[in-house]
Design a protein around this motif. Sequence first.
Motif, PDB file in Angstrom:
ATOM      1  N   GLU A 182       1.852  18.187   3.194  1.00 28.90           N
ATOM      2  CA  GLU A 182       2.176  18.262   1.773  1.00 28.90           C
ATOM      3  C   GLU A 182       3.667  18.413   1.504  1.00 28.90           C
ATOM      4  N   GLN A 183       4.437  18.874   2.488  1.00 29.13           N
ATOM      5  CA  GLN A 183       5.873  19.007   2.286  1.00 29.13           C
ATOM      6  C   GLN A 183       6.547  17.651   2.053  1.00 29.13           C
TER       7      GLN A 183
ATOM      8  N   ASP B  14      13.851  30.174  -2.339  1.00 27.25           N
ATOM      9  CA  ASP B  14      13.095  28.950  -2.541  1.00 27.25           C
ATOM     10  C   ASP B  14      12.338  28.938  -3.862  1.00 27.25           C
ATOM     11  N   ASN B  15      12.723  29.812  -4.788  1.00 30.66           N
ATOM     12  CA  ASN B  15      12.012  29.880  -6.065  1.00 30.66           C
ATOM     13  C   ASN B  15      12.895  29.475  -7.241  1.00 30.66           C
TER      14      ASN B  15
ATOM     15  N   THR C  75       4.333  16.011  -6.037  1.00 34.60           N
ATOM     16  CA  THR C  75       3.204  16.661  -6.694  1.00 34.60           C
ATOM     17  C   THR C  75       3.281  16.423  -8.192  1.00 34.60           C
TER      18      THR C  75
ATOM     19  N   LYS D  92       5.867  24.715 -10.080  1.00 36.99           N
ATOM     20  CA  LYS D  92       4.431  24.746 -10.351  1.00 36.99           C
ATOM     21  C   LYS D  92       4.063  25.957 -11.205  1.00 36.99           C
TER      22      LYS D  92
ATOM     23  N   ASN E  59      13.232  22.566  -3.617  1.00 38.86           N
ATOM     24  CA  ASN E  59      12.528  23.718  -4.178  1.00 38.86           C
ATOM     25  C   ASN E  59      11.709  23.353  -5.413  1.00 38.86           C
ATOM     26  N   SER E  60      11.372  22.086  -5.546  1.00 40.64           N
ATOM     27  CA  SER E  60      10.625  21.657  -6.725  1.00 40.64           C
ATOM     28  C   SER E  60       9.284  22.369  -6.848  1.00 40.64           C
ATOM     29  N   HIS E  61       8.693  22.727  -5.705  1.00 38.90           N
ATOM     30  CA  HIS E  61       7.379  23.378  -5.723  1.00 38.90           C
ATOM     31  C   HIS E  61       7.370  24.657  -6.547  1.00 38.90           C
TER      32      HIS E  61
ATOM     33  N   ARG F 290       9.272  18.348  -0.837  1.00 41.21           N
ATOM     34  CA  ARG F 290      10.227  19.360  -0.371  1.00 41.21           C
ATOM     35  C   ARG F 290      11.122  18.794   0.724  1.00 41.21           C
TER      36      ARG F 290
ATOM     37  N   ASP G  98      10.222  25.211   5.891  1.00 41.48           N
ATOM     38  CA  ASP G  98       8.810  24.874   5.845  1.00 41.48           C
ATOM     39  C   ASP G  98       7.907  26.023   6.279  1.00 41.48           C
TER      40      ASP G  98
ATOM     41  N   LEU H 232       6.964  16.540  -9.568  1.00 38.62           N
ATOM     42  CA  LEU H 232       7.781  17.347  -8.662  1.00 38.62           C
ATOM     43  C   LEU H 232       7.981  16.602  -7.351  1.00 38.62           C
TER      44      LEU H 232
END
Length: 592
Positions: free
Chosen positions: A544-545, A381-382, A549, A423, A418-420, A441, A372, A438
């Motif tokens: 937001e974690q 994390d990508n 989203t 985006k 790692n869904s973020h 996290r 986080d 998504l």
Amino acid sequence: MADGEAGAYREFKALAEAADRKFARARDLPLYGGGDHHSRKAFKAYTRLWRLQQERRRELVAGGLRRWEIGEVASRIGQLYYARYLRTAEPRSLVGAYVFYEAIYSRGYFGATAGAEGGGGGRHQALLIRYKELRFIARFLVVAMLMRRAEAVDHLAGRLRALVEESKAAYPKTNFKEWKQVLQELGRFLKADGAYKGSRSLRYDNLFDSYPSNLASIARFHSKRVLKLKEAVLTSYRRNEVKFTELTLDTFRMLQCLEWEPTGSYQIAAKELTENGTVSDQSGPSGLIDIHLSTEISDGSLPSNPQKAIIYHPTVSHLLAVLATICEELSQDSILLIYISASGCTEQNMASQKYASSSSSHATTASAFPIDKPNSHMSSDNHLWLGPRGSGGPNNLYPEDLIPFTRYPLFLVIDSENSHAFKAIHNAEKGEPAALLLSPRISSAMPGVESTGHGSQFTYFLTAPMQAFCQLAGVTSDIDTDTYANAENILFSAFEEYEEILCTSVGLSNVWGQILPDPFLRRLILRFIFCRAVLFYFHPEEHEQHLPTCLPNLPESVSPAAEAIKTPILQLAENLVVSNRFHFRDSRHNKK
């Protein structure tokens, strides 16, 4: 033995060998992008073989035909029906598989023969037949679970456990470790899938998932471009995930979520077939099973189910190849749903990136879980990780890998910590704007409660929102029947209201507008709205974690802060007596 009897058996063996070759070719083909030709040839070969053993049964038995050989033929036919179901999503093919498997089981085609061991080669032959029986019951279990035959599933699970124990005792020098692992997987799967036995089907049911009062609001979108869900790619790849054979719990749920619930007349016809196909001639080698029985029933009142490619533990290159094949065949009015449930970290990093407890404070969460922290793990994390062990580029699925497929309309569901990262697809499309759902996290749970045994939480909310709510709030499986039914009614009314608000909202992105008329996608969007709001109020502070989203953004009218979104969740919590586990704060100043 007469010459005619021996000749009949030789003919049977020759036809069986030819059918087996065709079966092998059909089995080795992927269940997407064509292949029906080989499947039809295999069906034709087994049709001929099946009719031969029905018409000349006495000669064949006198010539040496054994019961397990009939069981093997029937099992192959069942496998072909199941493969056709996976390829076409036709419910009648699933019924066909069930009928043949049930007939094999009720007549003991494998079990009766396995007992006659003899010595030497006979014992080895009996062991091979025992393996056939074990594999058959495992296949039958999968079909019974998809058919939602709870009593059959419980009975088959007990039989499989007993058969493994019998096999260990009968063949002490043979290692059945693999089957002990299968039993462990089955136990975890059934515990997760049957946590709330009073729950209704995951499939789309017009009685519960369609709201006539909103038809006019939905119809306004038909004046513009409308996309229909006709194809879906479903895959799940996680370490120690809940699964049975090659069907993971997450894909099992999503598979059903993208199908119609058969109507009453269809269910009655299917029930009659499964009963009538197995009650007679228990002692004979064939009985009354009709190879064309699955074509006798259809559900003309419902549209066709979307076709689905279910990929078990794919490599990145395999997944991309499947997507390329399906996109090439996508019609102009279709949208492709891509569902991926996968870990975002390698096995080495797994321990340091566990999901956080939902009730911990923001400071505790941030310090205890380094994922986080801003800019931490920048190299890990990508992407999503599709691999059994280790790490490295070949196992990493990046958002950029999916961007070429945005030349086609996509509905993308990513369930991962790692869904973020995905985006990045938004506003980078190559032709068609994609719709993205998504996951959070960090998964949420009551303090001290392990939630991973129930499958991925985001997927749970999208496919079984009532059960997911109960699991999140710590409602046990022995909940009172009337209380649970009342909760279902509250949820029904909530989704009806959410749908009306969404379909009449000003400023709704056309990306969502062009897919709202599709019932499956609309239901997923409504459940996303519910999931986001439930998790928003589950935590004492907005973080937001913990929240899922969507891109493009949905209107403010369906944000968690909206009173119309909040009120049903409060009612649901009060009905289940768990309102103290939520934080229904004044959210007027909070962003969605």
